[in-house]
Each structure stands twice: as structure tokens, then as C-alpha cells.
Design an enzyme around this catalytic site. Structure first.
Site, PDB file in Angstrom:
ATOM      1  N   HIS A   1       0.791  -1.232   0.000  1.00  0.00           N
ATOM      2  CA  HIS A   1       0.000   0.000   0.000  1.00  0.00           C
ATOM      3  C   HIS A   1       0.818   1.274   0.000  1.00  0.00           C
ATOM      4  O   HIS A   1       0.254   2.365   0.040  1.00  0.00           O
ATOM      5  CB  HIS A   1      -0.922   0.041   1.222  1.00  0.00           C
ATOM      6  CG  HIS A   1      -2.104  -0.852   1.122  1.00  0.00           C
ATOM      7  ND1 HIS A   1      -3.273  -0.466   0.508  1.00  0.00           N
ATOM      8  CD2 HIS A   1      -2.314  -2.111   1.546  1.00  0.00           C
ATOM      9  CE1 HIS A   1      -4.148  -1.454   0.570  1.00  0.00           C
ATOM     10  NE2 HIS A   1      -3.588  -2.469   1.202  1.00  0.00           N
TER      11      HIS A   1
ATOM     12  N   LYS B   1      -9.415  13.302   4.354  1.00  0.00           N
ATOM     13  CA  LYS B   1      -8.507  12.161   4.369  1.00  0.00           C
ATOM     14  C   LYS B   1      -7.547  12.369   5.523  1.00  0.00           C
ATOM     15  O   LYS B   1      -7.488  13.459   6.083  1.00  0.00           O
ATOM     16  CB  LYS B   1      -7.763  12.031   3.033  1.00  0.00           C
ATOM     17  CG  LYS B   1      -7.159  13.347   2.521  1.00  0.00           C
ATOM     18  CD  LYS B   1      -6.544  13.188   1.146  1.00  0.00           C
ATOM     19  CE  LYS B   1      -7.525  13.263  -0.010  1.00  0.00           C
ATOM     20  NZ  LYS B   1      -7.437  12.130  -0.899  1.00  0.00           N
ATOM     21  N   ARG B   2      -6.783  11.346   5.893  1.00  0.00           N
ATOM     22  CA  ARG B   2      -5.779  11.530   6.928  1.00  0.00           C
ATOM     23  C   ARG B   2      -4.889  12.705   6.569  1.00  0.00           C
ATOM     24  O   ARG B   2      -4.645  12.975   5.393  1.00  0.00           O
ATOM     25  CB  ARG B   2      -4.925  10.259   7.072  1.00  0.00           C
ATOM     26  CG  ARG B   2      -5.591   9.131   7.828  1.00  0.00           C
ATOM     27  CD  ARG B   2      -4.727   7.890   7.837  1.00  0.00           C
ATOM     28  NE  ARG B   2      -4.393   7.477   6.470  1.00  0.00           N
ATOM     29  CZ  ARG B   2      -3.156   7.427   5.983  1.00  0.00           C
ATOM     30  NH1 ARG B   2      -2.119   7.714   6.734  1.00  0.00           N
ATOM     31  NH2 ARG B   2      -2.945   7.051   4.731  1.00  0.00           N
TER      32      ARG B   2
ATOM     33  N   LYS C   1      -0.257  14.183   1.094  1.00  0.00           N
ATOM     34  CA  LYS C   1      -1.621  14.443   0.610  1.00  0.00           C
ATOM     35  C   LYS C   1      -1.857  15.936   0.365  1.00  0.00           C
ATOM     36  O   LYS C   1      -2.829  16.337  -0.259  1.00  0.00           O
ATOM     37  CB  LYS C   1      -2.642  13.876   1.590  1.00  0.00           C
ATOM     38  CG  LYS C   1      -2.657  12.335   1.622  1.00  0.00           C
ATOM     39  CD  LYS C   1      -3.640  11.799   2.658  1.00  0.00           C
ATOM     40  CE  LYS C   1      -3.690  10.298   2.749  1.00  0.00           C
ATOM     41  NZ  LYS C   1      -4.559   9.632   1.753  1.00  0.00           N
TER      42      LYS C   1
ATOM     43  N   THR D   1      -9.109   5.911  -2.471  1.00  0.00           N
ATOM     44  CA  THR D   1     -10.460   5.421  -2.728  1.00  0.00           C
ATOM     45  C   THR D   1     -11.453   6.555  -2.493  1.00  0.00           C
ATOM     46  O   THR D   1     -12.552   6.540  -3.051  1.00  0.00           O
ATOM     47  CB  THR D   1     -10.837   4.233  -1.816  1.00  0.00           C
ATOM     48  OG1 THR D   1     -10.519   4.562  -0.467  1.00  0.00           O
ATOM     49  CG2 THR D   1     -10.104   2.975  -2.235  1.00  0.00           C
TER      50      THR D   1
ATOM     51  N   LYS E   1     -15.095   7.582  -4.458  1.00  0.00           N
ATOM     52  CA  LYS E   1     -16.389   7.861  -3.822  1.00  0.00           C
ATOM     53  C   LYS E   1     -16.961   9.185  -4.311  1.00  0.00           C
ATOM     54  O   LYS E   1     -18.152   9.299  -4.604  1.00  0.00           O
ATOM     55  CB  LYS E   1     -16.227   7.912  -2.300  1.00  0.00           C
ATOM     56  CG  LYS E   1     -15.709   6.627  -1.680  1.00  0.00           C
ATOM     57  CD  LYS E   1     -15.316   6.863  -0.206  1.00  0.00           C
ATOM     58  CE  LYS E   1     -14.427   5.748   0.321  1.00  0.00           C
ATOM     59  NZ  LYS E   1     -13.742   6.140   1.585  1.00  0.00           N
TER      60      LYS E   1
END
Ligand code: PLP
Length: 812
Positions: free
Chosen positions: A363, A552-553, A558, A660, A664
Site C-alpha cells: 500500500h 482524508k488523513r 496528501k 479510494t 467515492k
């Protein structure tokens, strides 16, 4: 248990013969112990959950009997996290009971939605990896794979996030205090898990491990029904308890703490998800958690296999085991150990069996996120496993030397002898797996080129790709009932069980009447989200503004920071010229930072401090709002995602394995602003270049800059809007004149900027302004939004599971 006549129960006992409402009342009184006039929402929720669970049990037992009878290949999914979210809505929806439940409660003046919301969110996951495992459970049950999830029943799970003066506060989550109506405790299913001690060779030459510590793993089962409830699988979670009972002697001497010591230590193993890893004790606990659930799961699946098989060499034919990341990678030596030590098999044969069953999903390519354990720790906690790891390494080295003359196996082996010695769990998982998979096309390619370059060269057939997916049941049908109804009335209901049907919506993108309905649904969802924002953080937002969401985290890769900086630059521009015809925006963030990740926590503080300034400035009132919602989890995602116009997927290219969240949002008709990273690349291919906003450096350019030593301070100086924002932050504009508070962020951006915020900033700003323009043309925007929903069929987790089943598990 021999009387098979009793397998078929009398008709009168079949829960399907009792109207759901009656079953709910019965459980309310006889299971919950309340009468209807005193029941609170939580009681109704419990009664409904039990009534629905009853309906699942027959299908569950049928499924189990069918699997045994057909000797179907079993798939075991081992994961440290299962972020399953609330289960009641999922269950009534998959079991086709929603209308009946709604009808019953409204007859009694109760609102089903409020009752569903009384269920706590199981705190069993942290991010995408855990949510993927949950989507896979739903899809395995829908597709009909004989699958079982194995994980940990954390008493507290991940922390609950709140803000104190804008700083993240972490509090223990108490999701179990009112009980869990879904699980079946199996006190008879219990396995010993051992640690420490020493290994001696006995007279026959057999290695005998005498551990110094033993803990018991107890099973809790949750039935997982697929779409239409035809196939019901099991999620089995392990809970730790001491193998020793209370020390009654000490207790009677009044030494209460000492008497309970063993219990407390044992139970600490399943207390929390991700115990702090800044202490040696924390790291050891984490290792023990991994061993604990992996060993219990392997013992359990071997036990089940031996119920109707004798020959363990046939294990790979009947069993496939998927390791979700390296957390369960200790499965490689543990399975070998169980076969050799407990089942008297030969080492080489045992390793071949293990390598025939085990598969590993990678991952992350982030070097610091690839797990490794100090040799000293493994030696102390798992002396027998260390011996086996060394033997595996030797076997592997011999294999390499035989196949590739002159190739040095050392850099690929599990044990890295340098710097005091480490066990590299990624290498161990790779060496012990039949198949290794990445989670998007780009990520799989990068795996082959970077972390597993050498191993890929020697085992070129081992790595393959399975792009992640999401379950359309939870992520469209349940979270977005308005859109789900519109889709069903337009193209029928087949899309729920087979998302490829959603492409039948494509022609409706050209239908103005349809687009208007699509837009009306979005507006309702945005109103629902606006009400949620108001109730959570007391900020009023305009539902007609552009809702721009990044949830998100919190992590540097990110790039929430880049989004925050762009927000501040937009604020400056709007304030300088409020009448310039700006597109009103609401910038929404949510996400937890790991408790020890100081910089991520500082980014949260910066966003909250900026929100205070921006949201209270009358000059930009009606133009810009900035919101950080606390405690992001599955239930929050289910409200946020259907209300999004714009989905922020702006990771540094090459760092998001798949994502993911991106899927969504697109499925729910949000347009993506994103980099060519992870599954964004494939989303772009499916929705079309014109219906997605791609910007920024690509993975190879990022890698070149990261190696080539760039000068972010120069880039900042050449980017005036960014320069202005950075100067404001460092001069205390958002921190009441405190020039120290955000020094960590400013220094990082100016001096290192490993995640390339500065070179991507201008492109990000430019594309955001292009998005402003396109959003004003609502008709074109809605057309693009419809095309996103309509083209997301391939991203169903059902497709992903079929891919695993065909290419890896050979189980369909
Ligand atoms: C989907 C999901 C994630 C993963 O989001 P990414 O944007 O892919 O990182 C994390 N948390 C929750 C609650 C989710 O539902």
C-alpha cells in the site's frame, strides 16, 4: 451436535415469518429489556439491529453449509484495520428491509434515520487501507467468494478527534460501552499466542520453543451480508485475554493491582489501534498486536481446514490468504512454524505450502512507512520466528544463486544486518508470497521500478495490479438516497449489484431535464451538509456556493497544506477586490493526524487559525468560508461526499498508492481536481479528460526534483501569491502576531519542500480559477458531473474482488 434433523428449524421459528415491526418490538422488550414508552433511540437501534441480525443468520448458516458442501476455496483477508462504519443501514439495505423499517417507525412517530444515527461508528480503522478491507468484505459477500475477514477487536480503536483552540485533541473512543449488537462472542474459540522465552533442540533434533508469556485470543464474529443477502460471510475479530486467571492469593492479601497485573498486560494488546510508537514499549506492543491477530487467524484457519482434510500439503488448493499490507507479514514465518513445530512437517515443504497460500498487497512506496523491526526486538519476543526467518532467507539466497549467477541476494533478503540489524517486513512478505499486488496501475508500475525492483527482476511474474474499488451499496445507494433513486428511476436497479450498468446514464448527460434533477439532488445533499457543518462547528455556509472538499488523513504527501495556502491566497485576492465577480466557495477539510506527527498537527492548527480570520472577515462574507470538521470517520464521509462539488485529490505525484476517496466523490457526481497520481490516472481515463481537472508535476518529474536538490525558496520568491501568504504566516497574520507558531511549516516549505508544494502551487491556483469559471456555467458543470457518475462503473469493489479471485486466489 449430530442430529441433522434439527438443522431445519420449524417454520414458526423462521424470523422471515414475523413482520419486522413485531420482531423489533419483541427484541425491544425481551432482549433490550425496555418498554416502548421508555425506549430511547439507542434502544430502538439495538432492537432493530437484533431483529435484522436474526434475518441474516439463516443466510449465514446456509452459506457456511454450502461452502463446506461444495468445498469452495476459502479466502482469508487479514487486516490490521476494518473501517466498517455503521452496520445497521448497510444490513437493512442489503437485506431489502429499508421500506419496511421506515414504515414501522413512522407509524410510531419515529424517524428511521435518527435511529440509524444512534449506532456508534466502530473505531476499527484509520484510513483508506481499513476502508478498503471493509469494502472488500461487502464485495466478497456480494460476488459470492467464500471469504472471511480476520482482524482485531480494538476496545477503543482509533482516537476521537476534537479541537481545543484549533489544536487536535485525542480522546479514547468508547464505541463498545453500550455493547455491540452485531457480534457473536465465541468463548469456545480461543487460541494461545506466545512470546519470549528461548528455543532448545531436543534429542530428536527438533526445535522446541519455551515461551515466557502466553496470551489467549478469543473470537467475536460479525455476519456480513452481501447485496440481497444471498451470501453472508464472517468478519472474525480477536480479543486478547490473559491465559492466567486472577491471582486469588495476592487479591486476598489486598494486593489488588498486583493480582490483576497479568490480565491488564494481556488485555492491553487489543486496547487501541496504533499505540504511540515513540516509546520502546509502544513499538513492542504494536509488534505483539500484529503477531497476535495473525497467529490466531492462522491457527483458526488450519483448524478449520483439518476438520475435513487430512493432508496439509493440499492447503494451497483450498485456502488463499491475503495480507493487507505488511502488518500481518509475520504470517510467513508463523505459518511455517505452525506446520513444522505443531504439525511435524518438513521445513522446505512447509515453506512451499506457505508460499502457495499467502499473497501480499502493498500500500505504500514511502520508505519510512515500510515496516521494519529491530532484530533485537524480534529475537527477544519471537526467538523461534527469527530462526525461521533466517532459514527462509537462506533458502531464498540459495534459490537466487542457483537461478542468477553472480546476483547478490543480500539486499533482497528479509534480514538487513546493517545498523544493528533489522527485519524488513516488505521483503519478508514478498519472499513468502505467491502473488504481490499494487493497488493502482501507476503504483504497481512504481513498485516494480523502486521498492521491489530487485525482487521483481528475480520473480518477474509475482507482481500484479488490482486497482482498488469501492462498494456502490454504501458509497451511493445508502449515503446518497436521492441520487440512488434518480438513477434507479432512470435506468432500473441493476447497477446496485453490478455497477457496470451505471454507464446507461451516459446518454442522459445530454438531457436537460435529467441534469436539472441531478442538480436538485446535489443541492439537497449540500443543504444536508450545511446543516451538519452548522451543528458540528457552528459555521453557516451557503449551499449554493461551490463546495470544495478535502477529507482524508492529514499527511504532507496528501498536501492539505497546498490547499490551505491556496485558500489563504484566494482570501487575499478576494479581499483586495471583493467586487471582481468571484465564485463563492466553501473550503471543507476533515481528517485526523497521527498523534506523534507534529507537522500534520500543526497543519490542522494553521487551517483552524486561518478559518477564524477568514470566516470573521466581513469583506469576504458570502465569498469564502473555511471549515475543518472534527473526527473524520465513515459516517462523516457519508454526509460529506454526496454534498461535494469538487473533490480534492492533490497528492504529490507518485505518493498516493491508489486512493479510494477519489472514487467515492466521482461516483457521487463531484468533479476531481487532482494530480496524475494513484487511481486518479485511471479515473481520468474512465471519465474523460474533459471531465476532470488535472494539474501539476508528474511522478517522474517529482522523483527527478526530489533527487536533484531543488531550491523551494527560489520558487516561492517567483510565485508572488505564495510569497505573500508565506510572509503573512511567518509574520503572525494568522497567529495574533505570534511569529513562532508556524515556523515549522514555513521552514519546511522554504527549505525542503520534499512534497513539492511550491512548484505545484501556481498550477493549482490556475486550475482552481478555471474551475471557478466552469462552475458558473452550471449546465455544463452538471453535464460533467453526470458523466463522472455514469463512467465510474469500473471502480466498483465487486470488479476488484473478481480480479483478486481470478488472478490471485483462483477462487471463483
Ligand atoms: C475512503 C475513506 C478514506 C480514504 O480516503 P483517501 O482520500 O483515499 O485517502 C479514509 N477515511 C475514510 C473514513 C474513508 O471513508
Amino acid at each position: 451436535m449430530t442430529d441433522t434433523k434439527l438443522e431445519k428449524l420449524p417454520e414458526s421459528l423462521d424470523p422471515k415469518n414475523v413482520p419486522l415491526g413485531e420482531a423489533v418490538l419483541r427484541h425491544l422488550v425481551y432482549s433490550v429489556g425496555k418498554d416502548a414508552s421508555h425506549a430511547v433511540r439507542r434502544d430502538w437501534c439495538a432492537a432493530l439491529s437484533l431483529a435484522v441480525r436474526d434475518r441474516m443468520v439463516d443466510g449465514w448458516m446456509d452459506t457456511t453449509r454450502r461452502i463446506y458442501k461444495e468445498k469452495a476455496k476459502r479466502v482469508y483477508y487479514l487486516s490490521m484495520e476494518f473501517m466498517i462504519g455503521r452496520l445497521l443501514e448497510d444490513a437493512i439495505s442489503n437485506m431489502g428491509l429499508t421500506a419496511e423499517a421506515k414504515g414501522f417507525f413512522s407509524e410510531h412517530g419515529l424517524d428511521l434515520q435518527e435511529i440509524l444515527e444512534a449506532e456508534p461508528d466502530p473505531a476499527l480503522g484509520n484510513g483508506g487501507l481499513g476502508r478498503l478491507a471493509a469494502c472488500f468484505l461487502d464485495s466478497m459477500a456480494t460476488v459470492g467468494v467464500a471469504g472471511m475477514g480476520y482482524g482485531i477487536r480494538y476496545e477503543h480503536g482509533i482516537f476521537r478527534q476534537s479541537f481545543q483552540d484549533g489544536w487536535q485533541l485525542e480522546e479514547p473512543e468508547d464505541w463498545l460501552i453500550f455493547g455491540n449488537n452485531w457480534e457473536f462472542h465465541r468463548p469456545e474459540v480461543s487460541y494461545p499466542i506466545s512470546f519470549g522465552g528461548s528455543v532448545q533442540q531436543d534429542a530428536q533434533g527438533k526445535m522446541v520453543w519455551t515461551p515466557s508469556e502466553r496470551i489467549l485470543a478469543g473470537a467475536f464474529d460479525t455476519p456480513i451480508a452481501g447485496w440481497q443477502g444471498k451470501h453472508v460471510n464472517t468478519l472474525r475479530l480477536w480479543s486478547a485475554r490473559s491465559a492466567e486467571t486472577l491471582n486469588l492469593h495476592q487479591f486476598n492479601q489486598g494486593e489488588f493491582m498486583a493480582a490483576s497485573r497479568q490480565q491488564v498486560l494481556a488485555e492491553s494488546i487489543t486496547k487501541v489501534l496504533y499505540p504511540g510508537d515513540h516509546t520502546a514499549e509502544g513499538r513492542e506492543l504494536r509488534l505483539k498486536q500484529e503477531v497476535f491477530f495473525t497467529s490466531a487467524s492462522l491457527q483458526d484457519l488450519l483448524h478449520r481446514f483439518l476438520l475435513d482434510n487430512k493432508d496439509l500439503t493440499a492447503l494451497p488448493k483450498h485456502v488463499a490468504i491475503q495480507l493487507n499490507d505488511t502488518h500481518p507479514a509475520i504470517a510467513v514465518p508463523e505459518l511455517v512454524r505452525l506446520l513444522v513445530d505443531e504439525h511435524d512437517m518438513e521445513f522446505v515443504q512447509s515453506f512451499e505450502i506457505a508460499r502457495g497460500c499467502l499473497n501480499y498487497t502493498n500500500h505504500t512506496l514511502l520508505p519510512e512507512a515500510l515496516e521494519k523491526w529491530p532484530l533485537e526486538l524480534i529475537e527477544r519476543c519471537l526467538p523461534r520466528h527469527l530462526q525461521i526467518i533466517r532459514e527462509i532467507d537462506n533458502l531464498f539466497a540459495a534459490e537466487i544463486r542457483a537461478k542468477f549467477e553472480g546476483k547478490d541476494p543480500a539486499p533482497m533478503q528479509a534480514i538487513d544486518p546493517h545498523h544493528g540489524g533489522w527485519v524488513r517486513m516488505g521483503n519478508l512478505a514478498f519472499i513468502g508470497a505467491k502473488r504481490v499486488n499494487g493497488v493502482s496501475a501507476l503504483h504497481t508500475e512504481l513498485m516494480k521500478q523502486t521498492v521491489f525492483k530487485d525482487l521483481h527482476e528475480v520473480y518477474p511474474d509475482r507482481i500484479l495490479n488490482q486497482t482498488n474499488g469501492i462498494t456502490p451499496r454504501r458509497w451511493l445507494k445508502e449515503c446518497n438516497p436521492g441520487l440512488a433513486e434518480l438513477i434507479t428511476e432512470t435506468i432500473g436497479e441493476d447497477w446496485v449489484g453490478d455497477l457496470s450498468h451505471i454507464s446507461e446514464l451516459v446518454p442522459y448527460a445530454e438531457d436537460k431535464a435529467f441534469r436539472d434533477k441531478f442538480k436538485a439532488v446535489k443541492l439537497e445533499n449540500k443543504k444536508r451538509l450545511a446543516a451538519y457543518i452548522q451543528s458540528e462547528v457552528g459555521i453557516k455556509v451557503d449551499p449554493t456556493a461551490l463546495f470544495d472538499i478535502q477529507i482524508k488523513r492529514i499527511h504532507e504527501y496528501k498536501r492539505q497544506l497546498m490547499n490551505a495556502l491556496e485558500t489563504m491566497a484566494l482570501y487575499n485576492a478576494m479581499k483586495a477586490d471583493p467586487k471582481a465577480g468571484w465564485q463563492p466557495r466553501v473550503k471543507i477539510f476533515a481528517g485526523k493526524a497521527a498523534p506523534s506527527y507534529t507537522l500534520a498537527k500543526l497543519i490542522i492548527k494553521l487551517i483552524n487559525d486561518a478559518a477564524k480570520v477568514i470566516n470573521n472577515d466581513p469583506d469576504v462574507d458570502g465569498l469564502l468560508k473555511l471549515v475543518f470538521l472534527p473526527n473524520y470517520n465513515v459516517s462523516a464521509a457519508e454526509i460529506l461526499i454526496p454534498g461535494a462539488d469538487l473533490s480534492e485529490q492533490i497528492s504529490t505525484a507518485g505518493f498516493e498508492a491508489s486512493g479510494t476517496g477519489n472514487m467515492k466523490f466521482a461516483l457521487n457526481g463531484a468533479l476531481t481536481v487532482g494530480t496524475l497520481d494513484g487511481a486518479n490516472v485511471e479515473i481520468k481515463e474512465h471519465v474523460g479528460d474533459d471531465n476532470i481537472f488535472i494539474f501539476g508535476l508528474e511522478a517522474d518529474e517529482v522523483a527527478a526534483r526530489q533527487h536533484g536538490g531543488c531550491q523551494p525558496w527560489v520558487t516561492v520568491a517567483e510565485t508572488p501569491r505564495l510569497q505573500e501568504v508565506v510572509t503573512q504566516i511567518s509574520s503572525g497574520f494568522y497567529s495574533n502576531g505570534d511569529t513562532e507558531r508556524f515556523k515549522g511549516i514555513v521552514d519546511n516549505v522554504l527549505a525542503h519542500d520534499y512534497f513539492q508544494v511550491t512548484p505545484d502551487f501556481q498550477a493549482y491556483w490556475d486550475i482552481q480559477r478555471k474551475i471557478d469559471g466552469e462552475f458558473k456555467d452550471q449546465d455544463t458543470w452538471q453535464r460533467m458531473a453526470v458523466l463522472n457518475t455514469a463512467n465510474m462503473g469500473w471502480f466498483s469493489a465487486d470488479r476488484t474482488i473478481r480480479g483478486y479471485a481470478n488472478d490471485i486466489w483462483k477462487a471463483l
